[in-house]
Design a protein around this motif. Structure first.
Motif, PDB file in Angstrom:
ATOM      1  N   ALA A 356      74.133  -9.839 -46.821  1.00 10.59           N
ATOM      2  CA  ALA A 356      73.759 -11.293 -47.339  1.00 10.59           C
ATOM      3  C   ALA A 356      73.728 -11.194 -48.796  1.00 10.59           C
ATOM      4  O   ALA A 356      74.137 -12.185 -49.365  1.00 10.59           O
ATOM      5  CB  ALA A 356      72.186 -11.257 -46.851  1.00 10.59           C
ATOM      6  N   TYR A 357      73.300 -10.046 -49.577  1.00  9.99           N
ATOM      7  CA  TYR A 357      73.662 -10.198 -51.106  1.00  9.99           C
ATOM      8  C   TYR A 357      74.775 -10.300 -51.567  1.00  9.99           C
ATOM      9  O   TYR A 357      75.306 -10.897 -52.518  1.00  9.99           O
ATOM     10  CB  TYR A 357      72.519  -9.169 -51.741  1.00  9.99           C
ATOM     11  N   SER A 358      75.771  -9.333 -50.924  1.00  6.45           N
ATOM     12  CA  SER A 358      77.228  -9.405 -51.281  1.00  6.45           C
ATOM     13  C   SER A 358      77.843 -10.845 -51.369  1.00  6.45           C
ATOM     14  O   SER A 358      78.621 -11.210 -52.162  1.00  6.45           O
ATOM     15  CB  SER A 358      78.001  -8.288 -50.742  1.00  6.45           C
ATOM     16  N   VAL A 359      77.701 -11.442 -49.997  1.00  9.95           N
ATOM     17  CA  VAL A 359      78.347 -12.724 -49.790  1.00  9.95           C
ATOM     18  C   VAL A 359      77.691 -13.739 -50.665  1.00  9.95           C
ATOM     19  O   VAL A 359      78.325 -14.859 -51.145  1.00  9.95           O
ATOM     20  CB  VAL A 359      78.358 -12.851 -48.260  1.00  9.95           C
ATOM     21  N   ALA A 360      76.424 -13.710 -50.875  1.00 10.89           N
ATOM     22  CA  ALA A 360      75.706 -14.608 -51.770  1.00 10.89           C
ATOM     23  C   ALA A 360      76.273 -14.526 -53.328  1.00 10.89           C
ATOM     24  O   ALA A 360      76.542 -15.928 -53.709  1.00 10.89           O
ATOM     25  CB  ALA A 360      74.269 -14.061 -51.913  1.00 10.89           C
ATOM     26  N   PHE A 361      76.521 -13.476 -53.792  1.00 12.22           N
ATOM     27  CA  PHE A 361      77.402 -13.536 -55.150  1.00 12.22           C
ATOM     28  C   PHE A 361      78.590 -13.998 -55.110  1.00 12.22           C
ATOM     29  O   PHE A 361      79.015 -14.891 -55.927  1.00 12.22           O
ATOM     30  CB  PHE A 361      77.218 -12.138 -55.741  1.00 12.22           C
ATOM     31  N   VAL A 362      79.307 -14.012 -53.809  1.00  8.75           N
ATOM     32  CA  VAL A 362      80.538 -14.465 -53.655  1.00  8.75           C
ATOM     33  C   VAL A 362      80.676 -16.039 -53.710  1.00  8.75           C
ATOM     34  O   VAL A 362      81.250 -16.854 -54.169  1.00  8.75           O
ATOM     35  CB  VAL A 362      81.332 -13.987 -52.481  1.00  8.75           C
ATOM     36  N   GLN A 363      79.616 -16.671 -52.913  1.00  3.16           N
ATOM     37  CA  GLN A 363      79.296 -17.798 -52.752  1.00  3.16           C
ATOM     38  C   GLN A 363      79.104 -18.564 -54.170  1.00  3.16           C
ATOM     39  O   GLN A 363      79.216 -19.943 -54.348  1.00  3.16           O
ATOM     40  CB  GLN A 363      78.132 -18.086 -51.809  1.00  3.16           C
ATOM     41  N   ILE A 364      78.143 -17.861 -55.167  1.00  8.63           N
ATOM     42  CA  ILE A 364      78.149 -18.453 -56.416  1.00  8.63           C
ATOM     43  C   ILE A 364      79.135 -18.115 -57.339  1.00  8.63           C
ATOM     44  O   ILE A 364      78.957 -18.406 -58.767  1.00  8.63           O
ATOM     45  CB  ILE A 364      76.764 -18.097 -57.094  1.00  8.63           C
ATOM     46  N   GLY A 365      80.200 -17.713 -56.938  1.00  4.96           N
ATOM     47  CA  GLY A 365      81.428 -17.543 -57.719  1.00  4.96           C
ATOM     48  C   GLY A 365      81.453 -16.017 -58.561  1.00  4.96           C
ATOM     49  O   GLY A 365      82.326 -15.809 -59.588  1.00  4.96           O
ATOM     50  N   MET A 366      80.561 -15.189 -58.270  1.00  5.14           N
ATOM     51  CA  MET A 366      80.617 -13.962 -58.732  1.00  5.14           C
ATOM     52  C   MET A 366      81.188 -12.669 -57.856  1.00  5.14           C
ATOM     53  O   MET A 366      80.198 -11.724 -57.494  1.00  5.14           O
ATOM     54  CB  MET A 366      79.225 -13.488 -59.467  1.00  5.14           C
ATOM     55  N   ASN A 367      82.330 -12.565 -57.856  1.00  2.00           N
ATOM     56  CA  ASN A 367      83.070 -11.979 -56.677  1.00  2.00           C
ATOM     57  C   ASN A 367      82.742 -10.364 -56.876  1.00  2.00           C
ATOM     58  O   ASN A 367      82.553  -9.578 -56.357  1.00  2.00           O
ATOM     59  CB  ASN A 367      84.539 -12.186 -56.583  1.00  2.00           C
ATOM     60  N   TRP A 368      82.778 -10.057 -58.416  1.00  6.55           N
ATOM     61  CA  TRP A 368      82.790  -8.681 -58.989  1.00  6.55           C
ATOM     62  C   TRP A 368      81.433  -8.088 -58.669  1.00  6.55           C
ATOM     63  O   TRP A 368      81.277  -6.878 -58.183  1.00  6.55           O
ATOM     64  CB  TRP A 368      83.081  -8.666 -60.486  1.00  6.55           C
ATOM     65  N   ALA A 369      80.418  -8.996 -58.441  1.00  4.79           N
ATOM     66  CA  ALA A 369      78.775  -8.279 -58.209  1.00  4.79           C
ATOM     67  C   ALA A 369      78.929  -7.894 -56.932  1.00  4.79           C
ATOM     68  O   ALA A 369      78.071  -7.016 -56.489  1.00  4.79           O
ATOM     69  CB  ALA A 369      77.924  -9.459 -58.597  1.00  4.79           C
ATOM     70  N   LYS A 370      79.518  -8.211 -55.810  1.00  2.70           N
ATOM     71  CA  LYS A 370      79.402  -7.660 -54.609  1.00  2.70           C
ATOM     72  C   LYS A 370      79.765  -6.305 -54.292  1.00  2.70           C
ATOM     73  O   LYS A 370      78.829  -5.714 -53.521  1.00  2.70           O
ATOM     74  CB  LYS A 370      80.293  -8.514 -53.640  1.00  2.70           C
ATOM     75  N   TYR A 371      80.469  -5.688 -55.358  1.00  2.00           N
ATOM     76  CA  TYR A 371      80.759  -4.274 -55.241  1.00  2.00           C
ATOM     77  C   TYR A 371      79.562  -3.532 -55.879  1.00  2.00           C
ATOM     78  O   TYR A 371      79.058  -2.392 -55.466  1.00  2.00           O
ATOM     79  CB  TYR A 371      82.069  -3.932 -56.218  1.00  2.00           C
ATOM     80  N   LEU A 372      78.832  -4.291 -56.743  1.00  2.58           N
ATOM     81  CA  LEU A 372      77.845  -3.746 -57.425  1.00  2.58           C
ATOM     82  C   LEU A 372      76.497  -3.479 -56.575  1.00  2.58           C
ATOM     83  O   LEU A 372      76.008  -2.522 -56.268  1.00  2.58           O
ATOM     84  CB  LEU A 372      77.153  -4.334 -58.590  1.00  2.58           C
ATOM     85  N   VAL A 373      76.445  -4.442 -55.535  1.00  4.55           N
ATOM     86  CA  VAL A 373      75.321  -4.522 -54.614  1.00  4.55           C
ATOM     87  C   VAL A 373      75.609  -3.490 -53.752  1.00  4.55           C
ATOM     88  O   VAL A 373      74.659  -2.783 -53.025  1.00  4.55           O
ATOM     89  CB  VAL A 373      75.378  -5.778 -53.845  1.00  4.55           C
ATOM     90  N   SER A 374      76.977  -3.474 -53.115  1.00  2.00           N
ATOM     91  CA  SER A 374      77.405  -2.179 -52.175  1.00  2.00           C
ATOM     92  C   SER A 374      77.100  -0.887 -52.631  1.00  2.00           C
ATOM     93  O   SER A 374      76.662  -0.127 -52.067  1.00  2.00           O
ATOM     94  CB  SER A 374      78.879  -2.683 -51.859  1.00  2.00           C
TER      95      SER A 374
END
Length: 601
Positions: A356-374
């Motif tokens: 949920a959180y990783s994809v949510a950041f991708v949806q708002i244009g912050m692709n790099w943040a998904k790695y931080l969440v993971s």
């Protein structure tokens, strides 16, 4: 008794008027023996297991011995002083409220919030997932209150096992002990499998099982062998065995990093918050909120492991309430804010249920943040394993001190001050389970063990306050047990109504009135114990509510979970009848005069 508690809290020697030695000196002045010795006497020192003839005699007396164990009760003094001598070396008092807070944070804030939130928001609760986390957090906090009062008054490594042994007796404590060990093994194995799945999905999102070895000849659910999960468990438990303070420090460093990532998620979520995403707020009504509350409850589990660290806490009466109650209150607020940030950032129908959180950041244009969440989720599982390793070893140590399992597992290593033998036992078993078993097989058994222990602990707290054997009058005893039966029966009735699909308000109102009447009846009785340092507020109302909520969540589990639980319990009872009842009977009766003298002191 007050002298004993004061000595334990301040880590000072306990002097007896007629014996100028100390509890710790009794242990340290004994002849130095090898820690790793392993003769039959070290595993089965009780007279019943001296030879085959003695064992046959013990089995012939199983009925009177079982009756004795059913009716027996331990005491605070016995758990605090006498049993600790079985460990031969003392555990090190090195923890403060600051350590306990971060250990609680590290053990609770694992993968659950990152995995379960999206699934339940998408399928059941919608934006009202915030309320689900609030309800579950309140239920968990009720259990935390119960744990805290016991941990302050009986600061030993056994946690709920020791508390139940004092209030509900040996047999109930043994069943709880079996479930505690089962919970520890299954919980660690589940975390190991989750860790390997999450790590593999970061490398290959299309096949999270690509690092596992498939064996077609094995049954489904047991045919994906996981060597990485075993390796992770071995590393975490080795760190836990090396020293409590070192493990606490590593957990603190990792948990602080997690706290910054969580703060980042919340801040970014509210910056991109859209109130239109919260409409409709209850897509599946109240039912969706309650169903999700039962599921997300597992995001709060783990705090009971911290209660087992009481024996290594410098000032239990101050540090434990701050560490446990304080941390769980903060965690509840954090979970609600994270859930609100997610559902405000993304429409609940567009939330990815798996990440949920990783994809949510991708949806708002912050692709790099998904790695931080993971990475944050992976770190959360790691700290849960670290703190869980500490708690599992301490639980097992106290169970071994009582001789319900061989006392060889009760030994504390003289250099590390940690129970290496007990930790090795849970490590080996959890590694074997993690190597073979899938997550869906593990999760259902884990759930029922946890809730059952939480419910029993609330019952034990009411017993501690309102019933004292040979002190409470017959009339008060009858009234207390009738009211307790009414509370448990009405709570079970609510769970049965809900899970049978009945949604009319009449049945719930009747059950609630009956529950209220039972709790009111207990509140009118005389309290025989009032905690001197820290106690649960609003007794009997909060413990009674804890019983109701835990039974409600228990009732939400499927038939398969109960089937597996009953099979495990049958194996535990068989072991108790063949071994446990005889070992504990011998320990309780071989030196009755010495036991009375120690209790008197």
């Amino acid at each position: 008794m007050s002298q004993i508690l004061q000595s334990i809290e301040t880590n000072q020697p306990l002097l007896y008027p007629h014996n100028p030695t100390t509890v710790s000196m009794d242990v340290q002045q004994s002849p130095r023996k090898s820690y790793w010795r392993g003769s039959k006497q070290d595993f089965f020192p009780e007279p019943s297991f001296k030879d085959l003839s003695s064992y046959k005699t013990a089995l012939s007396q199983i009925c009177p011995r079982l009756k004795d164990r059913l009716l027996s009760r331990s005491t605070d003094t016995h758990e605090l002083v006498t049993l600790q001598r079985e460990s031969e070396n003392p555990m090190q008092k090195c923890l403060t409220w600051w350590d306990l807070m971060w250990m609680s944070f590290g053990s609770v804030v694992g993968s659950g919030i990152f995995v379960i939130t999206g699934q339940e928001a998408r399928v059941n609760a919608g934006p009202a997932i915030v309320l689900s986390y609030g309800l579950s957090g309140f239920s968990a906090l009720l259990s935390v209150f119960c744990y805290t009062e016991f941990a302050v008054e009986i600061p030993v490594a056994g946690g709920s096992f020791s508390y139940l042994r004092v209030e509900l007796g040996d047999f109930i404590a043994y069943l709880a002990a079996g479930n505690i060990i089962l919970e520890a093994i299954i919980g660690a194995a589940g975390l190991g499998r989750s860790w390997s799945s999450y790590f593999a999905s970061m490398i290959n999102s299309k096949n999270p099982d690509f690092m596992r070895i498939k064996v077609d000849s094995f049954a489904d659910g047991f045919n994906l062998l996981d060597p990485l999960a075993v390796a992770v468990l071995l590393v975490a438990n080795t760190i836990a065995m090396s020293g409590t303070k070192r493990t606490s420090f590593l957990n603190w460093i990792a948990s602080v990093a997690t706290a910054f990532v969580i703060a980042f998620i919340i801040v970014v979520g509210f910056i991109h918050f859209k109130s239109s995403n919260l409409v409709p707020y209850f897509p599946k009504g109240a039912e969706g909120v309650f169903v999700s509350a039962a599921v997300v409850y597992w995001s709060y589990t783990g705090f009971d492991m911290v209660a087992t660290m009481a024996e290594e806490t410098k000032n239990p009466s101050r540090d434990i309430p701050i560490g446990l109650v304080g941390s769980m209150s903060v965690i509840t607020v954090i979970y609600c804010l994270m859930a609100l940030a997610l559902t405000g950032m993304v429409k609940y129908t567009e939330i990815d249920p798996n990440a949920a959180y990783s994809v949510a950041f991708v949806q708002i244009g912050m692709n790099w943040a998904k790695y931080l969440v993971s990475i944050c989720a992976l770190k959360g599982m790691t700290t849960s394993l670290l703190v869980g390793s500490l708690g599992q070893g301490r639980y097992t140590t106290q169970i071994a001190r009582s001789h319900m399992i061989p006392p060889w597992f009760a030994r504390v290593h003289p250099k590390t001050g940690t129970p290496i033998n007990a930790t090795l036992l849970t490590t080996t078993l959890s590694a074997i389970v993690a190597f073979f078993s899938s997550l869906d097989v593990l999760s259902s058994v884990f759930s029922i063990c946890t809730l059952l222990i939480f419910m029993l602990l609330a019952v034990a707290l009411l017993m501690r306050r309102y019933y004292v054997k040979d002190v409470t009058t017959m009339n008060d005893s009858v009234n207390f047990f009738v009211c307790l039966f009414v509370i448990i029966g009405s709570s079970t009735g609510v769970a049965a109504l809900w899970n049978s699909g009945v949604r009319g308000w009449i049945g719930y109102v009747v059950a609630t009135v009956i529950w209220f009447s039972g709790t009111l009846g207990i509140s009118l009785l005389h309290k025989h114990r009032v905690p001197k340092v820290w106690g649960v507020p609003l007794v009997p109302w909060l413990p009674s509510l804890s019983i109701g909520m835990n039974l409600f969540l228990l009732g939400s589990l499927g038939r398969e979970a109960f089937l597996r639980f009953f099979i495990c319990s049958a194996v535990m009872i068989l072991y108790y009848l063949l071994v446990g009842v005889h070992a504990t009977y011998d320990v309780a009766h071989q030196n009755p005069e010495q036991t009375k003298v120690e209790e008197g002191r």
